[in-house]
Design an enzyme around this catalytic site. Sequence first.
Site, mmCIF file in Angstrom:
data_model
loop_
_atom_site.group_PDB
_atom_site.id
_atom_site.type_symbol
_atom_site.label_atom_id
_atom_site.label_comp_id
_atom_site.label_asym_id
_atom_site.label_seq_id
_atom_site.Cartn_x
_atom_site.Cartn_y
_atom_site.Cartn_z
ATOM 1 N N LYS A 138 -1.798 6.322 -0.373
ATOM 2 C CA LYS A 138 -0.658 7.215 -0.181
ATOM 3 C C LYS A 138 -0.943 8.232 0.924
ATOM 4 O O LYS A 138 -0.033 8.630 1.662
ATOM 5 C CB LYS A 138 -0.305 7.918 -1.496
ATOM 6 C CG LYS A 138 0.241 6.966 -2.557
ATOM 7 C CD LYS A 138 1.450 6.174 -2.049
ATOM 8 C CE LYS A 138 2.024 5.254 -3.098
ATOM 9 N NZ LYS A 138 3.207 4.499 -2.618
ATOM 10 N N TYR B 290 -5.366 3.792 -4.788
ATOM 11 C CA TYR B 290 -3.967 4.217 -4.773
ATOM 12 C C TYR B 290 -3.819 5.559 -4.073
ATOM 13 O O TYR B 290 -2.956 5.746 -3.212
ATOM 14 C CB TYR B 290 -3.437 4.311 -6.205
ATOM 15 C CG TYR B 290 -2.000 4.766 -6.298
ATOM 16 C CD1 TYR B 290 -0.961 3.865 -6.152
ATOM 17 C CD2 TYR B 290 -1.681 6.105 -6.529
ATOM 18 C CE1 TYR B 290 0.370 4.279 -6.229
ATOM 19 C CE2 TYR B 290 -0.369 6.529 -6.609
ATOM 20 C CZ TYR B 290 0.657 5.611 -6.455
ATOM 21 O OH TYR B 290 1.959 6.026 -6.521
ATOM 22 N N ASN C 289 9.670 1.117 -1.395
ATOM 23 C CA ASN C 289 9.285 1.591 -2.724
ATOM 24 C C ASN C 289 8.160 0.775 -3.353
ATOM 25 O O ASN C 289 7.398 1.292 -4.163
ATOM 26 C CB ASN C 289 10.521 1.554 -3.638
ATOM 27 C CG ASN C 289 10.180 1.757 -5.087
ATOM 28 O OD1 ASN C 289 9.891 2.861 -5.527
ATOM 29 N ND2 ASN C 289 10.203 0.665 -5.869
ATOM 30 N N ASP D 121 8.257 -10.565 -0.746
ATOM 31 C CA ASP D 121 6.872 -10.217 -1.038
ATOM 32 C C ASP D 121 6.368 -9.452 0.177
ATOM 33 O O ASP D 121 6.183 -10.032 1.250
ATOM 34 C CB ASP D 121 6.046 -11.482 -1.274
ATOM 35 C CG ASP D 121 4.585 -11.203 -1.599
ATOM 36 O OD1 ASP D 121 4.145 -10.044 -1.444
ATOM 37 O OD2 ASP D 121 3.869 -12.141 -1.996
#
Length: 325
Positions: free
Chosen positions: A252, A248, A172, A145
Site C-alpha cells: 500500500k 500488504y 479495488n 484477473d
Amino acid sequence: MQQNDSEPPFQLLDRPRQRWLRHREPFCRPPEVQLLGDGDKISQLPRLHRGIVSGADHDQYPCGIAAHPIGLGSPTPVRSMIDGMSEQTIALVTGANKGIGYEIAAGLGALGWRVGVGARDQRRRETAVEKLRAAGTDAFGVPLDVDDDASVAAAAELIADYAGGLDVLVNNAAITGGVPQTPTTVDPATVRAVVETNVIGVIRVTNAMLPMLRGSASPRIVNMSSSVGSVALQTTPGIDMGRVPTAYLASKTFLNAVTIQYVKELSDTTILINSGCPGFTATDLNGFQGVRTPQQGAAIAISLATLPDDGPTGGFFDDAGTVPW
C-alpha cells in the site's frame, strides 16, 4: 477489497453507448499537479477534513509510467467517434464481486451509472451482477484477473465493445498474502505475489484502460489504498502496526507512490487521480473483524469517483479527511 477468494484474515488499523472521442491532442487541464499536503482542506469534499493530522495519437503511449503496457502488446485500437451517445457514466470496479468492491459498484449504480463488475471468479461475478441488477443497477460482468496480461487486455476490449468507453476506474482488488507476516519471517515469494496484485495489477489495469479514460469528458481513477500504507503513520509514536501483514502494508505504501507518479505524468489531462482508505472494514480480508460495514468502507471511493471537474487530484483521503502520505 477482493482478489483472492481464500485468504487468511488480518487486522487493519481503524483508521448503451458512452461517447468515446479520440482527439489527436488529449483533453487538457492546468499543468500544475495538485499534490495535497497532510493538512490541506478541499472545498469540494466538505466531509474530508481530517482533524488529527498535522500539517498523442491514439495508437501510441506517452513516455513514463502510464506508457508501460506491462506486456499487453500494442494498445487496443480505438474508434475515432461513436455516433450517438448517452449521458450515462461508465465505471469499472475491480474485485467487485463482494465486500467493499461490491458496495462501490452498488453505490455507483444507484447514481444511474453503468458499472462493470470486475472479478476473476465466474460464479461470484455472475451472482454479484444478478444481485446488482435485481436492485436496479445497470451492471455487467467483466472477467478480470489483474495479475494476467491477457485477461486485462480482454477486459479492456470487452468494455470498449459493450459499453463504448470508460469514465471511471476504481482499482479495488487486493490480497494480503496471508498471516502472520513480519519482515524477518515473510517469504519473499509472498511479497512478490502481493505486489503483483496490489501494485503491478493496478498499473496493468490502469494502463489498459487509459485510452478510454482519455476519451472521457470527466475521467476519474480511484486507487483503494489503506492508512497502513502511510509512512507518516507508520513512524508515529503510539501507532502499532505490528499485526498488519508486512507484504500488504508495504504494497500500500508502494501503491501510494505509484499513484503520485500517475498524477504527475497525467497532469496535462483532465483525469483526477486519488487514493482512498476505506477504514477498518469488516470483510473476509480481515476475518470480518472490522468496525465498519462494507457500505461504509465504500463511501470514500464513491466520493472520489464522483468528484466535480475542479475537484482535487493527487490526494490521499478517508472519510475524516486527508491521510498523511
